[in-house]
Design a protein around this motif. Structure first.
Motif, PDB file in Angstrom:
ATOM      1  N   ALA A 197      51.223  35.296  40.755  1.00 51.96           N
ATOM      2  CA  ALA A 197      51.989  34.255  41.436  1.00 51.96           C
ATOM      3  C   ALA A 197      51.995  34.431  42.954  1.00 51.96           C
ATOM      4  O   ALA A 197      52.306  33.488  43.674  1.00 51.96           O
ATOM      5  N   ILE A 198      51.640  35.609  43.430  1.00 51.29           N
ATOM      6  CA  ILE A 198      51.599  35.857  44.869  1.00 51.29           C
ATOM      7  C   ILE A 198      50.514  34.970  45.481  1.00 51.29           C
ATOM      8  O   ILE A 198      49.463  34.764  44.878  1.00 51.29           O
ATOM      9  N   GLY A 199      50.788  34.479  46.677  1.00 51.79           N
ATOM     10  CA  GLY A 199      49.836  33.585  47.344  1.00 51.79           C
ATOM     11  C   GLY A 199      48.423  34.144  47.380  1.00 51.79           C
ATOM     12  O   GLY A 199      47.457  33.474  47.078  1.00 51.79           O
ATOM     13  N   THR A 200      48.271  35.405  47.770  1.00 51.34           N
ATOM     14  CA  THR A 200      46.966  36.063  47.755  1.00 51.34           C
ATOM     15  C   THR A 200      47.060  37.258  46.811  1.00 51.34           C
ATOM     16  O   THR A 200      47.480  38.338  47.197  1.00 51.34           O
ATOM     17  N   PRO A 201      46.708  37.036  45.549  1.00 50.62           N
ATOM     18  CA  PRO A 201      46.875  38.100  44.552  1.00 50.62           C
ATOM     19  C   PRO A 201      46.005  39.324  44.861  1.00 50.62           C
ATOM     20  O   PRO A 201      44.895  39.201  45.385  1.00 50.62           O
ATOM     21  N   ASP A 202      46.547  40.477  44.545  1.00 56.69           N
ATOM     22  CA  ASP A 202      45.842  41.744  44.727  1.00 56.69           C
ATOM     23  C   ASP A 202      45.005  41.986  43.466  1.00 56.69           C
ATOM     24  O   ASP A 202      45.522  42.389  42.431  1.00 56.69           O
ATOM     25  N   HIS A 203      43.723  41.725  43.562  1.00 58.23           N
ATOM     26  CA  HIS A 203      42.842  41.810  42.395  1.00 58.23           C
ATOM     27  C   HIS A 203      42.688  43.242  41.886  1.00 58.23           C
ATOM     28  O   HIS A 203      42.591  43.460  40.682  1.00 58.23           O
ATOM     29  N   LEU A 204      42.699  44.192  42.785  1.00 53.04           N
ATOM     30  CA  LEU A 204      42.579  45.592  42.375  1.00 53.04           C
ATOM     31  C   LEU A 204      43.811  46.027  41.581  1.00 53.04           C
ATOM     32  O   LEU A 204      43.690  46.668  40.538  1.00 53.04           O
ATOM     33  N   GLN A 205      44.989  45.649  42.067  1.00 51.83           N
ATOM     34  CA  GLN A 205      46.213  46.000  41.357  1.00 51.83           C
ATOM     35  C   GLN A 205      46.247  45.311  39.993  1.00 51.83           C
ATOM     36  O   GLN A 205      46.623  45.927  38.989  1.00 51.83           O
ATOM     37  N   ALA A 206      45.851  44.044  39.944  1.00 50.97           N
ATOM     38  CA  ALA A 206      45.840  43.317  38.675  1.00 50.97           C
ATOM     39  C   ALA A 206      44.874  43.975  37.690  1.00 50.97           C
ATOM     40  O   ALA A 206      45.194  44.110  36.502  1.00 50.97           O
ATOM     41  N   ALA A 207      43.724  44.404  38.166  1.00 53.20           N
ATOM     42  CA  ALA A 207      42.748  45.056  37.289  1.00 53.20           C
ATOM     43  C   ALA A 207      43.302  46.368  36.742  1.00 53.20           C
ATOM     44  O   ALA A 207      43.118  46.680  35.564  1.00 53.20           O
ATOM     45  N   ARG A 208      43.991  47.117  37.596  1.00 52.70           N
ATOM     46  CA  ARG A 208      44.581  48.387  37.140  1.00 52.70           C
ATOM     47  C   ARG A 208      45.665  48.142  36.094  1.00 52.70           C
ATOM     48  O   ARG A 208      45.770  48.876  35.107  1.00 52.70           O
ATOM     49  N   LEU A 209      46.483  47.113  36.325  1.00 55.64           N
ATOM     50  CA  LEU A 209      47.537  46.793  35.365  1.00 55.64           C
ATOM     51  C   LEU A 209      46.947  46.354  34.023  1.00 55.64           C
ATOM     52  O   LEU A 209      47.441  46.736  32.966  1.00 55.64           O
ATOM     53  N   LYS A 210      45.891  45.555  34.071  1.00 59.83           N
ATOM     54  CA  LYS A 210      45.240  45.116  32.835  1.00 59.83           C
ATOM     55  C   LYS A 210      44.633  46.292  32.083  1.00 59.83           C
ATOM     56  O   LYS A 210      44.697  46.365  30.853  1.00 59.83           O
TER      57      LYS A 210
END
Length: 65
Positions: free
Chosen positions: A29-42
């Motif tokens: 939902a963040i305007g510019t999502p942090d793709h690295l953080q999202a990948a780590r969470l996934k």
């Protein structure tokens, strides 16, 4: 591992797995999502799913046929 400890650990992993959905939605939902953080969470979520499945199979008693 005794059955009570197994049940508690399984319960905690399920809660963490469910909570990661909320965190991933917030990151997206963040305007510019942090793709690295999202990948780590996934990746963490997938590891939790694997561990949950492993613990669930440990709860099934061995039946000698």
């Amino acid at each position: 591992m005794d059955p009570n400890e197994l049940a508690v650990r399984l319960h905690n992993y399920r809660i963490e797995h469910r909570d990661l959905d909320s965190v991933l939605a917030a990151v997206a939902a963040i305007g510019t999502p942090d793709h690295l953080q999202a990948a780590r969470l996934k990746k963490r979520k997938l590891r939790l799913k694997d561990e949950i499945m492993r613990l669930e199979t440990m709860q099934i008693p061995d039946i000698i046929a």
